[in-house]
Design an enzyme around this catalytic site. Structure first.
Site: not given
Length: 480
Positions: A55, A197
Site C-alpha cells: 500500500s 490493496d
C-alpha cells in the site's frame, strides 16, 4: 556485492501515515550520513539490497528503490502526491478518490525523475545490480481466501514471476484499498487480473521480504532487517462519506488494524536468538486518531512521529547515585551477568538481612545499566505493601505515557505489564525494592485485583527484573 551480508527493508501500509515511515527512515539515514561523514544525502537504494512494501509502503518502496530517491526527496514527493490525490472534499461528493489523479501524479514523478518519455517505465530494472524492490497486491477474488499476495517486482525470479507491469500500475495496484480507490486490471489483453490493496491481509510485508531474500539471495547471510510501521489503530477509521459502503470487506479491513503488530511480534520471536539483526520501528501513540486518507492531518503525523523519535528514555529512580558504594565489584559483576538473558525474562533476587546493602546493590546496578544502555527504561517500584506496589505501577504508567492509565476503571498493572511485554517497548529494567511480604505476590484469594506475580511483564532478551528481599524463600518464589 557477492557474499556481502544483506540489509533488508520492509514498509507497512497505512494511508497518509506513510509519512511517519519516511520520517523514521530519514532519522536512520541521517545518522548514517553523519557517521560516514557524507556530504550528500545517502540513498536507501545504496544501503538496502531488498525493499518490500504494501500500500503506502509499496509506493514509498518504489520511490526509494526503483526511482532511487533520497529520503528527503521521497518525503517531498510523497507529500505532494498525498495533497494532490487525497482530497477530502472530493471524497465526500463521490464514492471514492479519483484513481486517475494517482496515476497522473506517479507518471509526472517518473517524467521528472527518470526523464522525458519514461512515464510508462516498466517495473523490471535494466540495471541488474540495482536495489531490488517489490510491492504487494492481492487479486480481488483472493481477498477472503488469503491465498497470498501477488508481488510486482523490479527483478527477475526463477519461479512465481509476475507480469512486468508499469511502475504506475504497480503503484495503483498496491494502493487500491477498496474504500478509497477502484481496483485495477493488470495483464496481457484478455488475461487481465483485477487487483486491490495488498494491505488486505498483508499490511506488514516483513515475512514476504524474508521469503524473497531467501529466493533471490539463497547463499547470503542477513546482517540487518529493518521493518517500519505506521502506527495502525485497533480500528480502521474511514472519513465519513454518505456514498462509502465498505461493509463487504469490513472483516478484512478490521484485521488490517492488528495484523501488522501481530506479524511483527511473530518475526521478533523468530529472531529472538539473533540480537541486533531485526529492528522494528512504529509510532505507538497518536497516529491512531488520524484517518488513513486525510492529507490535512500530515502535520499531525509529523508531530507524533517526531515526538516519538525524540522521546527520552524513562528513568524513574528515587535515589541519587551513591559515590561511597565500593568494594562489591564481584557481586555487581555476577548480578550484571544474570540480566537480559536471551532465553527468558531475567528475574534476579538480592537477599539478606536488613541493613546489609541490598537496596544499594540494586541502585548501583540501575545506574550501571543506565550508563551502558542509553535507551533502556529503568523503573524503581517500592514494594513494602500491596498499596505501595499499586501506586508504583500507576507512577510507571504515567512515566511511560500509557493511554488510559488515568481511567478510574483501568487495570493499571495490566496496562504496564502488556506495554512492557511488547517488542516496541525496547529494553527495560524493573527494581522491586523491599519485596518482603510474599503473600501479596502469590495470594490466590486476591480477588479481582489478582496475584501481583501475574502482573510481571515478560520480554526475553529485552526485559529484566530485580527483587530485593530479606526472605530467601520469597526470592525463590518470585523468580521462579
Amino acid at each position: 556485492m557477492a557474499g556481502k551480508p544483506l540489509c533488508l527493508l520492509a514498509l507497512d501500509g497505512g494511508g497518509i501515515r506513510g509519512l511517519s515511515e519516511l520520517l523514521i527512515l530519514e532519522q536512520i539515514m541521517s545518522r548514517i550520513k553523519y557517521d560516514l561523514k557524507m556530504t550528500d544525502d545517502p540513498l536507501p537504494a545504496d544501503f538496502f539490497d531488498l525493499i518490500g512494501g504494501t500500500s503506502t509502503g509499496g509506493l514509498i518502496a518504489l520511490l526509494l528503490g526503483r526511482v532511487r530517491l533520497s529520503v528527503p526527496q521521497a518525503r517531498r514527493e510523497y507529500v505532494r502526491i498525498a495533497q494532490d490525490v487525497f482530497s477530502i472534499e472530493r471524497f465526500k461528493t463521490k464514492s471514492k478518490f479519483d484513481c486517475k489523479k494517482l496515476e497522473k501524479a506517479v507518471k509526472q514523478l517518473l517524467q521528472d525523475k527518470l526523464g522525458h518519455g519514461r512515464d510508462e517505465e516498466r517495473m523490471l530494472d535494466p540495471v541488474e545490480s540495482a536495489c531490488k524492490v517489490f510491492v504487494c497486491a492481492v487479486p480481488q477474488q483472493d481477498v477472503r481466501t488469503r491465498a497470498g499476495p501477488r508481488l510486482f517486482r523490479t527483478y527477475d525470479v526463477r519461479e512465481y514471476a509476475t507480469f512486468n507491469c508499469t511502475i504506475w500500475e504497480a503503484s495503483r495496484a498496491t494502493s487500491a484499498a477498496p474504500a478509497y480507490f477502484d481496483p485495477i486490471s493488470i495483464g496481457d489483453p484478455g488475461e487481465e487480473e483485477t487487483f486491490v490493496d495488498g494491505g488486505l491481509g498483508y499490511n506488514n510485508p516483513i515475512e514476504q521480504v524474508l521469503e524473497e531474500a531467501c529466493r533471490i539471495f539463497p547463499k547470503r547471510k542477513v546482517a540487518c532487517i529493518v521493518s517500519i510501521g505506521t502506527g495502525l489503530a485497533r480500528v480502521i477509521r474511514f472519513p465519513s462519506s454518505p456514498k462509502t459502503s465498505p461493509f463487504k470487506l469490513v472483516d478484512a479491513l478490521t484485521k488490517m488494524a492488528t495484523e501488522s503488530d501481530t506479524t511483527a511480534e511473530r518475526v521478533q520471536v523468530r529472531f529472538r536468538e539473533t540480537q541486533d539483526t531485526y529492528f522494528r520501528f512504529s509510532v505507538d501513540r497518536g497516529l491512531d486518531n488520524i484517518d488513513l486518507a486525510e492529507w490535512k492531518n500530515l502535520p499531525d503525523v509529523r508531530t507524533y512521529t517526531t515526538g516519538s523519535i525524540s522521546k527520552k528514555r524513562v528513568w524513574s529512580v528515587p535515589f541519587e547515585k551513591n559515590p561511597s558504594f565500593t568494594g562489591r565489584e564481584s557481586e555487581l559483576k555476577e548480578l550484571r551477568a544474570a540480566l537480559f538473558t536471551k532465553e527468558q525474562t531475567a528475574k534476579v533476587g538480592i537477599t539478606g538481612l536488613g541493613g546489609i546493602g541490598k537496596t544499594q546493590l540494586a541502585l548501583a546496578m540501575a545506574y550501571e545499566i543506565r550508563d551502558e544502555y542509553e535507551d533502556c527504561c529503568v523503573l524503581w517500584l517500592p514494594s513494602t505493601s500491596r498499596d505501595s506496589i499499586e501506586k508504583a505501577y500507576l507512577n510507571a504508567a504515567q512515566k511511560l505515557g500509557i493511554p488510559g492509565a488515568e481511567d478510574d476503571k483501568a487495570d493499571v498493572k495490566a496496562l504496564v505489564r502488556d506495554y512492557l511485554s511488547k517488542e516496541r517497548a525496547g529494553r527495560w529494567l524493573l527494581v522491586f525494592d523491599n519485596a518482603d511480604d510474599i503473600s501479596i505476590w502469590i495470594d490466590e484469594s486476591a480477588g479481582e485485583s489478582g496475584r501481583l506475580k501475574d502482573y510481571l511483564p515478560t520480554s526475553p532478551g529485552r526485559g529484566s527484573i530485580i527483587f530485593t528481599t530479606r526472605d530467601k524463600k520469597a526470592a525463590a518464589k518470585l523468580i521462579d
